[in-house]
Design a protein around this motif. Structure first.
Motif, short mmCIF file in Angstrom:
data_model
loop_
_atom_site.label_atom_id
_atom_site.label_comp_id
_atom_site.label_asym_id
_atom_site.label_seq_id
_atom_site.Cartn_x
_atom_site.Cartn_y
_atom_site.Cartn_z
N LYS B 191 -2.52 1.33 11.41
CA LYS B 191 -2.34 1.29 9.97
C LYS B 191 -0.95 1.82 9.66
CE LYS B 191 -5.16 3.75 7.63
NZ LYS B 191 -6.52 4.03 7.19
N ILE B 192 -0.25 1.17 8.74
CA ILE B 192 1.09 1.60 8.35
C ILE B 192 0.94 2.61 7.21
CG2 ILE B 192 3.31 0.83 7.42
CD1 ILE B 192 2.62 -1.99 8.49
N PRO B 193 1.41 3.85 7.40
CA PRO B 193 1.20 4.85 6.34
C PRO B 193 2.06 4.57 5.10
CG PRO B 193 2.13 5.86 8.34
CD PRO B 193 2.08 4.40 8.58
N GLU B 194 3.29 4.10 5.30
CA GLU B 194 4.20 3.85 4.18
C GLU B 194 4.97 2.58 4.42
OE1 GLU B 194 6.92 6.95 3.39
OE2 GLU B 194 5.48 8.10 2.20
N ILE B 195 5.22 1.85 3.38
CA ILE B 195 5.92 0.58 3.52
C ILE B 195 6.69 0.32 2.23
CG2 ILE B 195 3.95 -0.74 2.65
CD1 ILE B 195 4.51 -2.89 4.66
N SER B 196 7.81 -0.38 2.34
CA SER B 196 8.60 -0.66 1.13
C SER B 196 8.06 -1.92 0.45
CB SER B 196 10.06 -0.88 1.50
OG SER B 196 10.22 -2.13 2.14
N SER B 245 15.39 6.28 2.77
CA SER B 245 16.26 6.06 3.94
C SER B 245 15.49 6.20 5.25
CB SER B 245 17.44 7.02 3.90
OG SER B 245 16.95 8.34 3.82
N SER B 246 14.51 7.12 5.30
CA SER B 246 13.80 7.34 6.56
C SER B 246 13.02 6.10 7.01
CB SER B 246 12.85 8.53 6.43
OG SER B 246 11.81 8.21 5.54
N MET B 247 12.74 5.21 6.04
CA MET B 247 12.01 4.01 6.41
C MET B 247 12.79 3.16 7.40
SD MET B 247 10.28 2.55 2.95
CE MET B 247 8.79 3.24 2.23
N GLU B 248 14.11 3.30 7.36
CA GLU B 248 14.92 2.46 8.24
C GLU B 248 14.81 2.88 9.70
OE1 GLU B 248 18.83 1.67 7.03
OE2 GLU B 248 18.17 0.65 5.23
N SER B 343 6.14 -13.89 12.49
CA SER B 343 7.27 -13.20 11.85
C SER B 343 7.25 -11.72 12.18
CB SER B 343 7.19 -13.34 10.32
OG SER B 343 7.02 -14.68 9.93
N VAL B 344 8.45 -11.16 12.34
CA VAL B 344 8.56 -9.71 12.40
C VAL B 344 9.31 -9.28 11.15
CG1 VAL B 344 8.43 -9.52 14.90
CG2 VAL B 344 10.66 -9.87 13.82
N VAL B 345 8.82 -8.18 10.53
CA VAL B 345 9.32 -7.75 9.24
C VAL B 345 9.69 -6.27 9.31
CG1 VAL B 345 8.68 -7.33 6.82
CG2 VAL B 345 7.88 -9.40 7.99
N GLY B 346 10.80 -5.89 8.72
CA GLY B 346 11.15 -4.48 8.65
C GLY B 346 12.50 -4.27 8.00
N ILE B 347 12.58 -3.33 7.06
CA ILE B 347 13.88 -3.12 6.43
C ILE B 347 14.86 -2.45 7.39
CG2 ILE B 347 13.17 -3.12 4.00
CD1 ILE B 347 13.05 -0.11 4.09
#
Lengths: 407, 407
Positions: B191-196, B245-248, B343-347
């Motif tokens: 599970k992803i805890p945080e996502i943009s 910023s930490s999401m990166e 697809s792969v997704v990520g900021i």
């Protein structure tokens, strides 16, 4: 061009086919060049389902929320009815009670109509549209939805007819109209073509449950002529309207039988001042509606009192009375569940004598003992034994010349 | 004290017991001293029932009447949910979309929210009440009810959270949150805890159907932080919020697989000016949404064009293309229904290189031939054969370090 309000109850919009049938009836009227406003109830059964769901969640559901819940039922029917008219090629638009301008007081689940603001309906009628209004509901000055309680959709229709100055309000039901007696008891009963509000009120409150007294009173107050007729055939129904002089030619309009009655006899009541008041206070506190009352003072300073109550409430009445007698220090109470109330109703009675004697002779012929008598200007009611009551109704019906001519 | 909007979908209010469960979840939040606004959908199935009834009456039901019909579903749920909270001893009040101040434009059945006027809700919150709002609906400036279309209840909740400046909007569904991949395909997905918002949008549009893109876009626009979580357990879900910023630090947030894809190859298109425009005009007219497009000019003045479309639309696409080719005087079309989009997704991709090479190596390891590649700032998508695609997803998932630590 006439302006007509048509009201269809839950059975008449009970399923998809019946809604289509309603659309056909409305289209016929519209095609005659008339302005038509339609009032519909929720599909039969829907309101009960919603109430059951509410009670499963909360045994004492909040009144405001109950109203929010219940209005959903009519909202479904108005939309479907409008769609059915579109399918017939008739322009139609649905309105909730609030949108139609039915303004009520703040009493949720039993609101009273305080005003009608019919501009939106007038606008739609001018655009040659049929307007479909949700019965049973309105909004209060806080903008909250309210419901009008039992018989509310009839009331919506009558109120709209008043607000719109409609030529007539047609109430479609599953019966053909109002009869001179219950046709299941009196095969020779005939449909009454015209009847006054007062007569309809007496008949409605006497067990001919075509409409709630409340709607008839509203129609009387605002002089709305309405017709009770069937949605399953095209027969003319019964027109209910203001009294006209020719109505007095008929002395007795109908014979009603109310089986939901019980007689309560209270004997040997200590004759102190205020005994009767205490008795009826106690009954009122117990929410028992007392109908006919007879009192007679006995010789030894004790009184006897007899009255009738709805049969379902008789045990509650007995308990209330016994408590009072204990306080008063004497007296006894007896219940009689096997009695009925037979009434003859007609505004012609006012100007014709001999109604009582005709009634009493007929009852004698039927071997029915009269236990209580009560009279009003346009009604004579008697309490008789339940046994033989059906025969009594038939004989009284004949005695007042109400039987239809044999074919 | 926090202000929280909680949204429950049709499954979460599907019957009496589930509504009681919702009331318990809400009560817990309220008891923590927080302000709670609840948005509910219609019971699952109700909307479909109503639509079926409408279609049985009129095959092309009027949009305005459709809205009048459909809002009845949520009205039932809000009232029942309020009653359930009353049963828990919590003060609660239900509001239709209109009463809650959700103002929309005039487009019935697919209205857009134009403003939020939350005074009534604020008033109720100040009275320490929980407010239950009907999702999916609003009113337009004519005072008519409107519905917001698919995913409308999520949108109502996000819009209310924006209008009320809520601290968070919790969207309760039947899934636990957003995962790094479909757990049915990738058992090691986490599970992803945080996502943009951007990542959520890409994942939503790529087959992770947790929420409609529309609601995510709205949240993004008004900066509403929301959480997707389950109404059937108490696990924390996935928080969707503005990029920090930490999401990166996480390069790839998740791997999505879209199986509802077909590939259309158009070969030997006569290379006249405007050929491509004609082709895609025809597809647009046929209501086919084209996704990935690759064109390459052949040697002999002929072009080849390959693109993907939703699998259900592929036959429609073929017919549209064939018609254009006939006009152009050449070319042929071939359908491939057995492909998927991975697809792969990520900021984090924005600031990290090597994502493409990691992806391509993983696909090589999985023996998946890449047929089309398409990239955006935060996403790389490839079309591969459907056969072996599940293995490919698992290998890609591992390659980007997304697998959960084995227990």
């Amino acid at each position: 061009m006439a302006r007509i309000v048509k009201k269809f109850g839950g059975t008449s919009v009970g399923d998809v086919d019946r809604i289509k049938n309603v659309a056909k009836i409305v289209k016929e009227e519209y095609d005659r060049g008339n302005e038509v406003v339609v009032v519909v109830s929720a599909r039969s059964g829907v309101t009960n389902e919603l109430v059951a769901r509410a009670k499963a969640i909360n045994s004492t559901p909040n009144d405001r929320e109950m109203d929010m819940l219940l209005v959903a039922g009519e909202q479904e029917t108005i939309a479907l009815t409008a769609m059915a008219l579109h399918a017939e090629g008739v322009g139609a638009v649905s309105m909730t009670g609030g949108q139609a301008g039915i303004k009520t007081d703040f009493a949720h689940t039993r609101a009273r109509i305080v005003s009608m603001e019919c501009e939106e309906i007038e606008k739609a009628l001018q655009e040659k549209k049929v307007v479909i209004v949700a019965g049973f509901q309105g909004t209060n000055d806080d903008g909250l939805v309210t419901t009008l309680g039992r018989g509310g959709s009839d009331l919506s229709a009558i109120a709209l007819a008043a607000g719109l100055k409609a030529d007539i309000c047609q109430v479609f039901t599953d019966v053909d109209g109002v009869y001179t007696a219950d046709p299941r008891i009196v095969p020779l009963a005939t449909k009454i073509p015209e009847i006054s509000y007062e007569e309809m009120l007496e008949l409605a409150s006497l067990g001919t449950k075509v409409m709630q007294a409340r709607s008839v009173e509203f129609a009387n107050k605002y002089n709305v002529t309405f017709e009770v007729r069937s949605s399953f055939n095209n027969n003319p129904g019964t027109i209910v309207k203001q009294e006209v002089s020719s109505m007095e030619d008929v002395v007795v309009r109908g014979v009603a039988l109310d089986k939901n009655q019980a007689k309560v006899m209270v004997g040997n009541i200590p004759d102190k001042p205020g005994s009767a008041a205490k008795l009826f206070d106690a009954l009122a506190s117990a929410n028992v509606i007392v109908d006919m009352i007879v009192q007679n003072l006995g010789r030894n300073g004790v009184a006897n009192m007899t009255f009738t109550v709805p049969r379902d409430d008789s045990e509650r009445a007995r308990v209330a009375v016994e408590k009072v007698l204990e306080e008063l220090g004497g007296g006894e109470v007896t219940l009689f569940g096997d009695i009925v109330k037979l009434s003859v109703v007609g505004i012609g009675m006012r100007s014709h004598s001999g109604v009582a004697s005709t009634l009493f002779s007929a009852l004698a012929e039927a071997k029915s003992n009269i236990q209580i008598i009560s009279t009003s200007e346009i009604k004579i009611s008697v309490v008789i034994d339940e046994e033989g009551a059906a025969d009594a109704v038939r004989i009284v019906h004949t005695a007042f010349g109400l039987d239809k001519a044999e074919a």
